[in-house]
Design a protein around this motif. Structure first.
Motif, PDB file in Angstrom:
ATOM      1  N   LEU A 154      14.912  28.213  99.300  1.00 20.44           N
ATOM      2  CA  LEU A 154      14.014  28.827 100.035  1.00 20.44           C
ATOM      3  C   LEU A 154      13.074  27.501  99.888  1.00 20.44           C
ATOM      4  CD1 LEU A 154      13.397  29.429 103.203  1.00 20.44           C
ATOM      5  CD2 LEU A 154      12.086  31.341 101.914  1.00 20.44           C
ATOM      6  N   GLN A 155      12.458  27.780  98.600  1.00 20.48           N
ATOM      7  CA  GLN A 155      11.441  27.082  98.012  1.00 20.48           C
ATOM      8  C   GLN A 155      11.975  25.280  98.276  1.00 20.48           C
ATOM      9  OE1 GLN A 155       7.991  28.114  98.042  1.00 20.48           O
ATOM     10  NE2 GLN A 155       7.642  26.544  98.020  1.00 20.48           N
ATOM     11  N   ASP A 156      13.127  24.954  97.737  1.00 18.28           N
ATOM     12  CA  ASP A 156      13.568  23.688  97.466  1.00 18.28           C
ATOM     13  C   ASP A 156      13.064  23.124  98.802  1.00 18.28           C
ATOM     14  OD1 ASP A 156      13.594  23.159  94.808  1.00 18.28           O
ATOM     15  OD2 ASP A 156      15.309  24.165  95.207  1.00 18.28           O
ATOM     16  N   ILE A 157      13.369  23.578 100.062  1.00 19.44           N
ATOM     17  CA  ILE A 157      13.331  23.731 101.497  1.00 19.44           C
ATOM     18  C   ILE A 157      12.304  22.927 102.427  1.00 19.44           C
ATOM     19  CG2 ILE A 157      14.714  24.664 104.161  1.00 19.44           C
ATOM     20  CD1 ILE A 157      16.727  25.293 102.373  1.00 19.44           C
ATOM     21  N   LEU A 158      11.240  24.378 101.930  1.00 17.12           N
ATOM     22  CA  LEU A 158      10.045  24.609 102.426  1.00 17.12           C
ATOM     23  C   LEU A 158       9.523  22.814 101.507  1.00 17.12           C
ATOM     24  CD1 LEU A 158       9.240  27.321 102.237  1.00 17.12           C
ATOM     25  CD2 LEU A 158       9.292  26.597 103.836  1.00 17.12           C
ATOM     26  N   ASN A 159       9.415  22.453 100.039  1.00 22.85           N
ATOM     27  CA  ASN A 159       9.157  21.380  99.449  1.00 22.85           C
ATOM     28  C   ASN A 159       9.550  20.369 100.516  1.00 22.85           C
ATOM     29  OD1 ASN A 159       8.084  22.833  97.960  1.00 22.85           O
ATOM     30  ND2 ASN A 159       9.249  22.371  96.237  1.00 22.85           N
ATOM     31  N   ASN A 160      11.122  19.484 100.642  1.00 23.39           N
ATOM     32  CA  ASN A 160      11.597  18.759 100.971  1.00 23.39           C
ATOM     33  C   ASN A 160      10.758  19.038 102.303  1.00 23.39           C
ATOM     34  OD1 ASN A 160      13.372  17.993  98.912  1.00 23.39           O
ATOM     35  ND2 ASN A 160      15.112  19.392  99.314  1.00 23.39           N
ATOM     36  N   LEU A 161      10.900  19.674 103.508  1.00 26.88           N
ATOM     37  CA  LEU A 161      10.169  19.495 104.174  1.00 26.88           C
ATOM     38  C   LEU A 161       8.750  19.899 104.473  1.00 26.88           C
ATOM     39  CD1 LEU A 161      11.590  22.013 106.181  1.00 26.88           C
ATOM     40  CD2 LEU A 161      12.309  20.119 107.296  1.00 26.88           C
ATOM     41  N   GLU A 162       8.275  19.256 103.688  1.00 20.78           N
ATOM     42  CA  GLU A 162       6.382  19.312 103.460  1.00 20.78           C
ATOM     43  C   GLU A 162       6.394  17.389 103.221  1.00 20.78           C
ATOM     44  OE1 GLU A 162       4.336  22.237 100.895  1.00 20.78           O
ATOM     45  OE2 GLU A 162       4.479  23.728 102.836  1.00 20.78           O
ATOM     46  N   GLU A 163       7.365  17.652 101.561  1.00 21.77           N
ATOM     47  CA  GLU A 163       7.226  16.625 100.723  1.00 21.77           C
ATOM     48  C   GLU A 163       7.941  14.774 101.628  1.00 21.77           C
ATOM     49  OE1 GLU A 163       6.764  16.906  96.627  1.00 21.77           O
ATOM     50  OE2 GLU A 163       5.600  18.740  97.008  1.00 21.77           O
ATOM     51  N   GLU A 164       8.855  15.378 102.080  1.00 24.27           N
ATOM     52  CA  GLU A 164       9.948  13.886 102.351  1.00 24.27           C
ATOM     53  C   GLU A 164      10.348  13.401 103.825  1.00 24.27           C
ATOM     54  OE1 GLU A 164      13.588  14.399 101.443  1.00 24.27           O
ATOM     55  OE2 GLU A 164      12.887  15.232  99.436  1.00 24.27           O
ATOM     56  N   ASN A 165      10.305  12.100 104.078  1.00 25.30           N
ATOM     57  CA  ASN A 165      10.345  11.563 105.324  1.00 25.30           C
ATOM     58  C   ASN A 165      11.675  11.284 105.881  1.00 25.30           C
ATOM     59  OD1 ASN A 165       7.859  10.817 106.402  1.00 25.30           O
ATOM     60  ND2 ASN A 165       7.318   8.743 105.513  1.00 25.30           N
ATOM     61  N   MET A 166      12.512  12.503 106.591  1.00 27.27           N
ATOM     62  CA  MET A 166      13.368  12.419 106.688  1.00 27.27           C
ATOM     63  C   MET A 166      13.347  12.020 108.697  1.00 27.27           C
ATOM     64  SD  MET A 166      14.500  17.072 105.651  1.00 27.27           S
ATOM     65  CE  MET A 166      14.420  16.541 104.494  1.00 27.27           C
TER      66      MET A 166
END
Length: 74
Positions: free
Chosen positions: A14-26
């Motif tokens: 879950l933390q990885d998902i949150l980090n990806n949502l916050e940091e990556e342009n997807m």
């Protein structure tokens, strides 16, 4: 049979998902998929916590009964 994930493993995912949502342009689609995966993990974590809470309550009640019955002997 697949190995059941531990609470800590699910929390890390879950933390990885949150980090990806916050940091990556997807893309919107990828963001929605990540969000959906996160919601599923939150639900699993919530169920796991409720299960642990129930087990703790049962253990606590058993110990209280054992303690009370030992005090009755005196």
């Amino acid at each position: 049979m697949a190995k059941k994930e531990s609470y800590e493993e699910m929390l890390n995912k879950l933390q990885d998902i949150l980090n990806n949502l916050e940091e990556e342009n997807m893309s919107l689609e990828d963001g929605m998929k990540a969000y959906e995966d996160g919601v599923k993990l939150v639900n699993k974590l919530y169920k796991t916590l409720n299960s642990y809470e129930g087990k703790i309550s049962v253990i606590k009640e058993q110990k209280e009964v054992e303690f009370d019955s030992r005090n009755d002997d005196k």
